[in-house]
Design a protein around this motif. Structure first.
Motif, PDB file in Angstrom:
ATOM      1  N   TRP A 234       0.824  -1.213   0.000  1.00  0.00           N
ATOM      2  CA  TRP A 234       0.000   0.000   0.000  1.00  0.00           C
ATOM      3  C   TRP A 234       0.856   1.261   0.000  1.00  0.00           C
ATOM      4  N   LEU A 247      -2.497   8.855  -7.180  1.00  0.00           N
ATOM      5  CA  LEU A 247      -3.301   8.837  -5.963  1.00  0.00           C
ATOM      6  C   LEU A 247      -4.246  10.037  -5.916  1.00  0.00           C
ATOM      7  N   ILE A 251      -8.329   9.413  -5.670  1.00  0.00           N
ATOM      8  CA  ILE A 251      -9.152   9.932  -4.572  1.00  0.00           C
ATOM      9  C   ILE A 251     -10.162  10.952  -5.099  1.00  0.00           C
ATOM     10  N   LYS A 359      -5.088  -2.597  -5.787  1.00  0.00           N
ATOM     11  CA  LYS A 359      -5.077  -1.765  -4.578  1.00  0.00           C
ATOM     12  C   LYS A 359      -5.511  -0.333  -4.887  1.00  0.00           C
ATOM     13  N   THR A 362      -9.164  -0.199  -5.313  1.00  0.00           N
ATOM     14  CA  THR A 362      -9.794  -0.315  -3.994  1.00  0.00           C
ATOM     15  C   THR A 362      -9.829   1.037  -3.281  1.00  0.00           C
ATOM     16  N   LEU A 363      -8.756   1.794  -3.362  1.00  0.00           N
ATOM     17  CA  LEU A 363      -8.732   3.124  -2.748  1.00  0.00           C
ATOM     18  C   LEU A 363      -9.757   4.049  -3.388  1.00  0.00           C
TER      19      LEU A 363
END
Length: 465
Positions: A234, A247, A251, A359, A362-363
């Motif tokens: 992660w 990222l 988000i 991953k 998933t975030l």
């Protein structure tokens, strides 16, 4: 596409719950649930999804993309059975938690399988269609609930609940006709099987096709580089400039998809507050169905006009203005869908390298669930009660912020093979194999003996023997 209808299940659930709460028989079956209980019913599915997220990427990466879909579908089927039995409200809530848990697991694998399996020219189309099936499920639920509205017993809500099992059953059957992701197979050392699947899906079975050979070499070399020089934990998402850029996009995708004003639409029902109760419920069901069709077939300016109409209706109480507000809600959703409905999943999957794809996705879903659970379920009702139509202005300002972030941070990925998108984020530091490998990656491959030569059909067949 029948094998990846997870998004349709999600859409069906949201639309079904909106419809069920307009049914008198549903109220009677559960002794007229309080406002707080209704809020929990809408939020508990997001809670189930959030709880499932920590294990979701590991199922996809360790056991395979198909295994994730199968696991999620089985859990959703069990949840729907319990929901349809519905002895009491506690059982109904627990069932919805289990459905959310299963949706998260299937949702974490299905778009990965699509993006990693389909032909490069079709990737964008299929990933966009995947998330757009949310509206297909919502259409079925909206009109089915409308059709059962007049049934004078508990079957008026049990029938829509039972039908919710449909997409999961179809997926469980169809998934056995779909091959595993060739990228997952290569990551697990099953290179020959991966090459055959690439040939079958991208060149009608010809493993010697030029495109298939280029893809095979690029995938093998890229995954070898990632395995050797990049972790898949992660924390890796925070450790390079390129990953931090990814990222920010992930988000923002999750929150923007839920914070663009779409969470306010449920409050259009106030427009009909002065109508007789039975007519108001019928109108709510009709609008729910029609709105989803417009969403399926198909936003700052529209939102401004929506706000003006809401303000005028509040001041004057003229029904014509209220109906105009509803019209602009429909129009607003056309533009909302152009931005978020299809691209939410499609874009998130594309920008991530293989080792971080599960991953990272998933975030992104975590951001979606947090936005749904905390903001849309609790903040919006309180803020609307306090500010009324003035609360729309907050969203107008926020949409301007979204525009700025998208304009400066989002990168165009059109017409770019999946592995090669890393170059847009990592530049010359990109871990990319194949003919387009940057100088650093090419040097590393030569020094470590990672270059992959062309494989032909005779070699593959001889390995099978």
């Amino acid at each position: 596409m029948f094998a990846v209808l997870t998004s349709a299940t999600n859409g069906y659930d949201g639309s079904m719950m909106n419809g069920l709460q307009a049914l008198d028989q549903w109220d009677k079956s559960f002794n007229n649930p309080s406002a707080s209980t209704r809020g929990l019913l809408n939020a508990i599915m997001s809670v189930g999804s959030i709880v499932a997220l920590p294990i979701t990427p590991y199922i996809a990466d360790i056991f395979g993309r198909r295994a994730g879909i199968i696991t999620g579908c089985i859990l959703m089927i069990i949840g729907v059975v319990l929901q349809s039995i519905g002895i009491n409200i506690q059982m109904f809530i627990a069932a919805r938690f289990l459905i959310g848990f299963g949706v998260a697991i299937a949702h974490g694998s299905a778009p990965l399988l699509i993006a990693e399996l389909v032909h490069p020219q079709h990737r964008a189309i299929f990933t966009i269609i995947y998330n757009s099936t949310w509206y297909f499920g919502s259409i079925v639920a909206a009109w089915l609930t409308y059709g059962t509205f007049t049934i004078p017993n508990a079957w008026s809500w049990k029938i829509p609940s039972i039908v919710q099992v449909g997409p999961s059953v179809i997926q469980l059957i169809a998934i056995w006709l779909v091959p595993e992701s060739p990228r997952y197979l290569i990551a697990k050392g099953k290179n020959d099987q991966a090459l055959r699947i690439l040939g079958k899906c991208h060149a009608r079975g010809d493993v010697n096709d030029e495109l298939v050979q280029i893809e095979y070499r690029e995938i093998r070399e890229t995954l070898a580089l990632e395995k050797e020089f990049e972790g898949n934990g992660w924390l890796e998402l925070f450790q390079t400039k390129g990953n931090c850029h990814r990222l920010i996009i992930l988000i923002s995708l999750g929150f923007f998809s839920q914070w663009s004003g779409n969470g306010l639409v449920s409050y259009y029902r106030a427009t009909f507050s002065k109508e007789p109760a039975s007519l108001a419920k019928k109108l709510r069901l009709e609008i729910n169905g029609i709105l989803n069709i417009v969403n399926f077939v198909t936003a700052l300016t529209i939102f401004v006009v929506w706000t003006i109409c809401a303000a005028e209706f509040k001041k004057t109480g003229i029904h014509a203005v209220g109906y105009l507000e509803v019209a602009f809600i429909f129009l607003y959703y056309v533009f909302y869908n152009c931005a978020w409905s299809g691209l939410l999943v499609g874009y998130a999957v594309e920008i991530l390298p293989y080792k971080l794809r599960a991953k990272g996705l998933t975030l992104m879903f975590l951001a979606v669930d947090l936005a749904l659970f905390f903001f849309n379920s609790y903040v919006n009702p309180v803020a609307l009660a306090a500010l009324d139509w003035k609360y729309y202005i907050v969203y107008e300002c926020w949409l301007a912020v979204e525009f700025i972030i998208v304009y400066f941070f989002y990168i165009e990925t059109r017409n770019t093979p999946l592995e090669e998108i890393v170059k847009y984020f990592d530049g010359e530091q990109a871990l990319l194999g194949g003919d387009l490998a940057p100088e650093k990656a090419r040097t590393i491959m030569v020094e470590n003996g990672m270059e992959t030569r062309k494989r032909n059909v005779n070699e593959v067949e001889s390995r099978e023997i």
